[in-house]
Design an enzyme around this catalytic site. Structure first.
Site, PDB file in Angstrom:
ATOM      1  N   CYS A  19       0.848  -1.190   0.000  1.00  0.00           N
ATOM      2  CA  CYS A  19       0.000   0.000   0.000  1.00  0.00           C
ATOM      3  C   CYS A  19       0.891   1.250   0.000  1.00  0.00           C
ATOM      4  O   CYS A  19       1.770   1.390   0.860  1.00  0.00           O
ATOM      5  CB  CYS A  19      -0.892  -0.023   1.238  1.00  0.00           C
ATOM      6  SG  CYS A  19      -1.619   1.564   1.675  1.00  0.00           S
ATOM      7  N   GLU A  20       0.677   2.144  -0.945  1.00  0.00           N
ATOM      8  CA  GLU A  20       1.548   3.314  -1.026  1.00  0.00           C
ATOM      9  C   GLU A  20       1.229   4.367   0.033  1.00  0.00           C
ATOM     10  O   GLU A  20       1.986   5.319   0.212  1.00  0.00           O
ATOM     11  CB  GLU A  20       1.488   3.942  -2.423  1.00  0.00           C
ATOM     12  CG  GLU A  20       0.196   4.616  -2.779  1.00  0.00           C
ATOM     13  CD  GLU A  20       0.248   5.227  -4.181  1.00  0.00           C
ATOM     14  OE1 GLU A  20      -0.379   6.272  -4.368  1.00  0.00           O
ATOM     15  OE2 GLU A  20       0.903   4.655  -5.078  1.00  0.00           O
ATOM     16  N   HIS A  21       0.124   4.184   0.752  1.00  0.00           N
ATOM     17  CA  HIS A  21      -0.223   5.139   1.802  1.00  0.00           C
ATOM     18  C   HIS A  21       0.448   4.814   3.132  1.00  0.00           C
ATOM     19  O   HIS A  21       0.736   5.711   3.927  1.00  0.00           O
ATOM     20  CB  HIS A  21      -1.740   5.173   2.004  1.00  0.00           C
ATOM     21  CG  HIS A  21      -2.494   5.570   0.776  1.00  0.00           C
ATOM     22  ND1 HIS A  21      -3.631   4.922   0.353  1.00  0.00           N
ATOM     23  CD2 HIS A  21      -2.243   6.535  -0.140  1.00  0.00           C
ATOM     24  CE1 HIS A  21      -4.060   5.483  -0.767  1.00  0.00           C
ATOM     25  NE2 HIS A  21      -3.239   6.456  -1.086  1.00  0.00           N
ATOM     26  N   HIS A  22       0.675   3.522   3.402  1.00  0.00           N
ATOM     27  CA  HIS A  22       1.264   3.126   4.684  1.00  0.00           C
ATOM     28  C   HIS A  22       2.450   2.171   4.545  1.00  0.00           C
ATOM     29  O   HIS A  22       3.064   1.787   5.549  1.00  0.00           O
ATOM     30  CB  HIS A  22       0.193   2.469   5.573  1.00  0.00           C
ATOM     31  CG  HIS A  22      -0.933   3.382   5.910  1.00  0.00           C
ATOM     32  ND1 HIS A  22      -2.138   3.375   5.230  1.00  0.00           N
ATOM     33  CD2 HIS A  22      -1.045   4.358   6.849  1.00  0.00           C
ATOM     34  CE1 HIS A  22      -2.941   4.290   5.729  1.00  0.00           C
ATOM     35  NE2 HIS A  22      -2.307   4.906   6.718  1.00  0.00           N
ATOM     36  N   GLN A  65      -4.810  -0.471  -5.345  1.00  0.00           N
ATOM     37  CA  GLN A  65      -5.294  -1.637  -6.080  1.00  0.00           C
ATOM     38  C   GLN A  65      -5.954  -1.262  -7.408  1.00  0.00           C
ATOM     39  O   GLN A  65      -5.823  -1.994  -8.396  1.00  0.00           O
ATOM     40  CB  GLN A  65      -6.270  -2.439  -5.208  1.00  0.00           C
ATOM     41  CG  GLN A  65      -6.670  -3.776  -5.819  1.00  0.00           C
ATOM     42  CD  GLN A  65      -7.447  -4.640  -4.851  1.00  0.00           C
ATOM     43  OE1 GLN A  65      -7.183  -4.646  -3.649  1.00  0.00           O
ATOM     44  NE2 GLN A  65      -8.417  -5.371  -5.362  1.00  0.00           N
ATOM     45  N   HIS A 107      -5.864  -5.946   2.514  1.00  0.00           N
ATOM     46  CA  HIS A 107      -4.973  -4.812   2.748  1.00  0.00           C
ATOM     47  C   HIS A 107      -4.619  -4.755   4.223  1.00  0.00           C
ATOM     48  O   HIS A 107      -5.503  -4.559   5.067  1.00  0.00           O
ATOM     49  CB  HIS A 107      -5.649  -3.508   2.319  1.00  0.00           C
ATOM     50  CG  HIS A 107      -5.861  -3.389   0.845  1.00  0.00           C
ATOM     51  ND1 HIS A 107      -5.307  -2.384   0.085  1.00  0.00           N
ATOM     52  CD2 HIS A 107      -6.561  -4.164  -0.020  1.00  0.00           C
ATOM     53  CE1 HIS A 107      -5.665  -2.530  -1.172  1.00  0.00           C
ATOM     54  NE2 HIS A 107      -6.438  -3.608  -1.267  1.00  0.00           N
ATOM     55  N   CYS A 146      -3.218  -2.426   5.706  1.00  0.00           N
ATOM     56  CA  CYS A 146      -3.482  -1.101   6.265  1.00  0.00           C
ATOM     57  C   CYS A 146      -4.887  -1.035   6.838  1.00  0.00           C
ATOM     58  O   CYS A 146      -5.179  -0.194   7.695  1.00  0.00           O
ATOM     59  CB  CYS A 146      -3.289  -0.011   5.210  1.00  0.00           C
ATOM     60  SG  CYS A 146      -4.325  -0.182   3.754  1.00  0.00           S
TER      61      CYS A 146
END
Length: 231
Positions: free
Chosen positions: A122-125, A163, A191, A193
């Protein structure tokens, strides 16, 4: 009056934080993975050394004893894992070479490759996305090796992702490789996250799909879905 103002400020701050969390779960920019123009100027060896140094500082800040036998090699291990493994799909040099073969069998029915392992981040976390990809195409004049379908999925998965973007990147690559729009991609994933932080929901999963060409028709889309649901 001051108490009411304070409560309103707290509630406003919480609402903004909630909105930010909601946005970061769904934000997606262009189809291309966001990269700087100078992303590949440094050789992998230098990237590993820089990341290792930074990760050592992170561990030190967390209070970990880097003299401990179990921890002292961790910064380098993490750096090599980032560059050579789980984010190796960022480097275009690692893109699989896809050779087209003449469709000598004149096979024109649906070809489905299901349950391809997806292991992304996940590119956010920067925590794992784990799941399965199912891909299909209707051959025209050309086909590609079955293993190349897996390699295309793995190449785009091995980078920080969302995704939705991953699904479309795989579909676009297949269309270019096969020179046909008759492509379908469906990804089912968990996910971390969502599972290991935030709402801590371990039972939900995320499904994304991209249908193009003949797969936009109910007949072919339903056939594809029936194939991937068979066990």
């Amino acid at each position: 009056m001051k108490l009411n103002e304070t409560l309103l400020n707290i509630m406003d701050k919480q609402d903004k934080e909630h909105d930010l969390d909601a946005m970061e779960d769904h934000l997606m920019g262009s189809l291309e993975t966001p990269l700087r123009p100078d992303a590949f100027e440094l050789p992998d060896g230098e990237k590993i050394a820089i990341i290792a140094a930074h990760f050592e500082k992170i561990m030190h800040t967390l209070g970990l004893d880097l003299k401990d036998d179990s921890l002292k090699g961790t910064p380098l291990r993490v750096a090599k894992m980032y560059v050579e493994e789980i984010f190796s799909g960022l480097n275009p040099e690692n893109k699989p070479l896809i050779r087209r073969f003449e469709n000598k069998y004149k096979y024109t029915q649906m070809l489905v490759e299901r349950d391809i392992t997806v292991y992304s981040s996940c590119e956010h976390h920067f925590v794992p996305i784990i799941g399965k990809a199912h891909v299909a195409y209707m051959p025209n004049e050309h086909v590609i090796g079955l293993s190349k379908l897996n390699r295309i999925v793995q190449f785009y998965a091995r980078r920080p992702q969302v995704q939705e973007r991953l699904t479309m990147q795989i579909a676009n690559e297949l269309k270019q490789a096969l020179r046909t729009d008759n492509v379908a991609v469906l990804i089912e994933a968990d996910h971390l996250c969502v599972m290991s932080r935030g709402v801590n929901d371990v039972s939900s999963s995320t499904i994304t799909a991209e249908y193009s060409g003949m797969f936009e028709q109910d007949q072919y889309r339903n056939e594809f879905l029936s194939h991937i649901r068979q066990k």
